[in-house]
Design a protein around this motif. Structure first.
Motif, PDB file in Angstrom:
ATOM      1  N   ARG A  73      64.508 -22.808  42.022  1.00 35.44           N
ATOM      2  CA  ARG A  73      64.992 -21.934  40.947  1.00 35.44           C
ATOM      3  C   ARG A  73      65.608 -22.839  39.888  1.00 35.44           C
ATOM      4  N   LEU A  74      65.081 -22.742  38.684  1.00 36.84           N
ATOM      5  CA  LEU A  74      65.563 -23.522  37.543  1.00 36.84           C
ATOM      6  C   LEU A  74      66.107 -22.552  36.514  1.00 36.84           C
ATOM      7  N   GLU A  75      67.367 -22.751  36.125  1.00 34.17           N
ATOM      8  CA  GLU A  75      67.977 -21.884  35.112  1.00 34.17           C
ATOM      9  C   GLU A  75      68.438 -22.748  33.946  1.00 34.17           C
ATOM     10  N   ILE A  76      68.098 -22.323  32.745  1.00 30.98           N
ATOM     11  CA  ILE A  76      68.534 -23.001  31.524  1.00 30.98           C
ATOM     12  C   ILE A  76      69.248 -21.965  30.674  1.00 30.98           C
ATOM     13  N   GLU A  77      70.458 -22.305  30.237  1.00 29.46           N
ATOM     14  CA  GLU A  77      71.243 -21.382  29.424  1.00 29.46           C
ATOM     15  C   GLU A  77      71.756 -22.113  28.189  1.00 29.46           C
ATOM     16  N   ASP A  78      71.632 -21.459  27.009  1.00 33.11           N
ATOM     17  CA  ASP A  78      72.095 -22.051  25.754  1.00 33.11           C
ATOM     18  C   ASP A  78      72.561 -20.950  24.810  1.00 33.11           C
ATOM     19  N   ASP A  79      73.240 -21.350  23.733  1.00 35.68           N
ATOM     20  CA  ASP A  79      73.730 -20.371  22.760  1.00 35.68           C
ATOM     21  C   ASP A  79      72.925 -20.403  21.461  1.00 35.68           C
ATOM     22  N   GLY A  80      71.664 -20.797  21.553  1.00 31.48           N
ATOM     23  CA  GLY A  80      70.800 -20.837  20.374  1.00 31.48           C
ATOM     24  C   GLY A  80      70.332 -19.454  19.959  1.00 31.48           C
ATOM     25  N   ASP A  81      69.452 -19.441  18.952  1.00 31.32           N
ATOM     26  CA  ASP A  81      68.862 -18.187  18.491  1.00 31.32           C
ATOM     27  C   ASP A  81      68.183 -17.488  19.657  1.00 31.32           C
ATOM     28  N   ALA A  82      68.251 -16.164  19.663  1.00 30.49           N
ATOM     29  CA  ALA A  82      67.589 -15.400  20.726  1.00 30.49           C
ATOM     30  C   ALA A  82      66.090 -15.658  20.672  1.00 30.49           C
ATOM     31  N   TYR A  83      65.533 -16.019  21.819  1.00 28.51           N
ATOM     32  CA  TYR A  83      64.095 -16.238  21.927  1.00 28.51           C
ATOM     33  C   TYR A  83      63.668 -15.982  23.357  1.00 28.51           C
ATOM     34  N   ASP A  84      62.725 -15.051  23.524  1.00 28.45           N
ATOM     35  CA  ASP A  84      62.239 -14.692  24.839  1.00 28.45           C
ATOM     36  C   ASP A  84      60.838 -15.270  25.034  1.00 28.45           C
ATOM     37  N   PRO A  85      60.723 -16.411  25.725  1.00 28.85           N
ATOM     38  CA  PRO A  85      59.411 -17.029  25.910  1.00 28.85           C
ATOM     39  C   PRO A  85      58.469 -16.202  26.778  1.00 28.85           C
ATOM     40  N   THR A  86      59.013 -15.238  27.522  1.00 24.63           N
ATOM     41  CA  THR A  86      58.131 -14.398  28.332  1.00 24.63           C
ATOM     42  C   THR A  86      57.276 -13.495  27.448  1.00 24.63           C
ATOM     43  N   GLN A  87      57.683 -13.325  26.188  1.00 20.59           N
ATOM     44  CA  GLN A  87      56.937 -12.483  25.248  1.00 20.59           C
ATOM     45  C   GLN A  87      56.004 -13.294  24.350  1.00 20.59           C
ATOM     46  N   ALA A  88      55.986 -14.615  24.516  1.00 18.17           N
ATOM     47  CA  ALA A  88      55.138 -15.470  23.675  1.00 18.17           C
ATOM     48  C   ALA A  88      53.665 -15.189  23.967  1.00 18.17           C
ATOM     49  N   ALA A  89      52.890 -15.089  22.907  1.00 25.85           N
ATOM     50  CA  ALA A  89      51.457 -14.852  23.054  1.00 25.85           C
ATOM     51  C   ALA A  89      50.784 -16.098  23.620  1.00 25.85           C
ATOM     52  N   ALA A  90      49.717 -15.884  24.353  1.00 24.58           N
ATOM     53  CA  ALA A  90      48.934 -17.012  24.873  1.00 24.58           C
ATOM     54  C   ALA A  90      48.303 -17.739  23.686  1.00 24.58           C
TER      55      ALA A  90
END
Length: 144
Positions: A73-90
């Motif tokens: 399990r790898l978790e990365i947490e930051d306070d940058g702009d909201a970005y959900d890579p799970t929604q990125a188009a192929a």
């Protein structure tokens, strides 16, 4: 569980790579698994620093690694702009290099090297959790 907090500078990615190496040694991970986690972490941190934080230093990025029930399990947490890579188009891979849209391959690599990717925006922070089932270590069998 192993945790590291780095500053949002590309030079700090070496410390994150060292964390993966230490995690690998501690848990006896197969090369395939350790290399996959290196690629995934490098891609996510690079995107976070370059795009989510626009290269601004002095932002903390927390990286957590743990192994449980045959899964990393790898978790990365930051306070940058909201970005959900799970929604990125192929990415579209058709056409010439000049015709293709720039970017998008990194998230495709991350998806290919992990078994799941979950994103949450929590208290103004991005939290990305990636999971990878580990490759079972081959047990040596005596020759017949």
């Amino acid at each position: 569980m192993m945790r590291l907090v780095i500053d949002s500078k590309l030079s700090e990615m070496r410390r994150a790579a060292a964390l993966v190496d230490e995690f690998r040694a501690r848990h006896g991970l197969a090369d395939e698994d350790a290399n996959a986690i290196h690629v995934v972490l490098d891609e996510i941190l690079s995107n976070c620093i370059r795009h989510g934080l626009a290269g601004a230093a002095s932002h903390e990025i927390a990286v957590t690694l743990e192994l449980s029930a045959g899964e990393i399990r790898l978790e990365i947490e930051d306070d940058g702009d909201a970005y959900d890579p799970t929604q990125a188009a192929a990415p579209v891979l058709e056409g010439t290099l000049e015709e293709r849209k720039h970017g998008g391959l990194g998230v495709a690599f991350v998806r290919a090297l992990t078994n799941s990717m979950e994103y949450q925006r929590v208290a103004g922070r991005n939290r990305l959790v990636l999971r990878r089932r580990i490759v079972p270590r081959e047990t040596s069998r005596p020759e017949p």
